[in-house]
Every structure is written in structure tokens, then in C-alpha cells.
Design an enzyme around this catalytic site. Sequence first.
Site, short mmCIF file in Angstrom:
data_model
loop_
_atom_site.label_atom_id
_atom_site.label_comp_id
_atom_site.label_asym_id
_atom_site.label_seq_id
_atom_site.Cartn_x
_atom_site.Cartn_y
_atom_site.Cartn_z
N ASP A 1 0.97 -1.14 0.11
CA ASP A 1 0.01 0.13 -0.03
C ASP A 1 1.07 1.16 -0.02
O ASP A 1 1.42 1.63 1.11
CB ASP A 1 -0.90 -0.12 1.33
N GLU B 1 -1.17 -1.50 -5.00
CA GLU B 1 -2.41 -0.91 -4.97
C GLU B 1 -2.27 0.35 -6.15
O GLU B 1 -1.12 0.89 -5.95
CB GLU B 1 -2.76 -0.20 -3.70
N ASP C 1 -2.17 0.67 7.67
CA ASP C 1 -1.21 0.80 6.31
C ASP C 1 -1.08 -0.86 6.25
O ASP C 1 -1.04 -1.33 5.11
CB ASP C 1 0.05 1.46 6.50
#
Length: 179
Positions: A7, A67, A139
Site C-alpha cells: 500500500d 495498489e 497501512d
Amino acid sequence: MRILGIDPGLRRTGFGVIEAHGMRLSYVASGTIVVPAGEPLAQRLKVILDNLREVVASTRPDVSALEKVFVNTNPTSTLLLGQARGAALCALADSELLVHEYTALQIKKAVVGNGHAAKEQVQKMVQHLLALDGLPAADSADALACAICHAHAGPLAQRLQRAGGTAAHRSRLRGGRLV
């Protein structure tokens, strides 16, 4: 299959590593790379690059999932996020890992069943799916969710690719899923 999920973020980059044995998932490692705010941009990107290289070296994933950047209302924020994502991509490419990309919508839908799920829902579902003792940090949870998304979507995409799929299937396959 060992999957590294990422991420990306310029302040905080989450990472999560899982193993997928068929539909059974198990937790390997996760964490957050905290990037010092006062440093010049190039140094901040280097922190992401160097730390992800270390993560890859220590966890030895077979594949990675990242992502995709969404378009934000603030173009400067979107550009900075894109640069952090670029540093992550470079670390993965340098490590010769195959990279699969998923949108936040795809990730949330794969993990929670709702593409517009709240962060807390993602955290709780990641905890449940990986049988974690505690709630993962936001996260790390997002990165683990990205890895879980690939664990669910990746095998289907690979089977279709190996089989050659029909022309209709090939044209409808985007980002590891049928659309």
C-alpha cells in the site's frame, strides 16, 4: 505461493506478506515504512526503495501486488503518491518480482465484499481471514488486503491465461479479474 502486498504512500508505505495454499491463507509478515517528512523528496523515495528491497530480501515472495493510484481532487497529492508508487515499483522490478496491480475498489471488494468498505472493516476482515491475534495497523492491513486480493484473483487470471481463454475472456480480463 508467497505474496507481497504493498500500500504505497509518501508518508507511510504499508507492506504485508502472506502465503496462499489453495484457498487457505496464512500470515508471514507485515509492517509500515515510515518516511521522514523533513527530508528532500529524492531521499524520501530512497527510503521506500531501500526498505522494500530489504522486505523482499528477508521474506522472499514469489509475486507482488500493488495498489493502483486513484485520481485525487488535489493534483499535487496524486503526483506525490504516484512517485511513492514508482519507488515501490522500482524496488519490485529490481528484485525481479512480477507485479500485479489492483484498485482500492477491487481490493476492498475481494476482502470485505464491498468496494466502498471503511478502513476499519478492512482491518477486521484481514484479521479474521489471516487469524491474527490483534487488529493490524491501517497501512499494514491495506497491504495485506492487497495480497489477499491477489491470492483470490491471481489463480483465475493465470488459469485463463494458460488456457488461452476465449477472445471474449481475454478482452474482458483486466487487472487480474474479469470485468
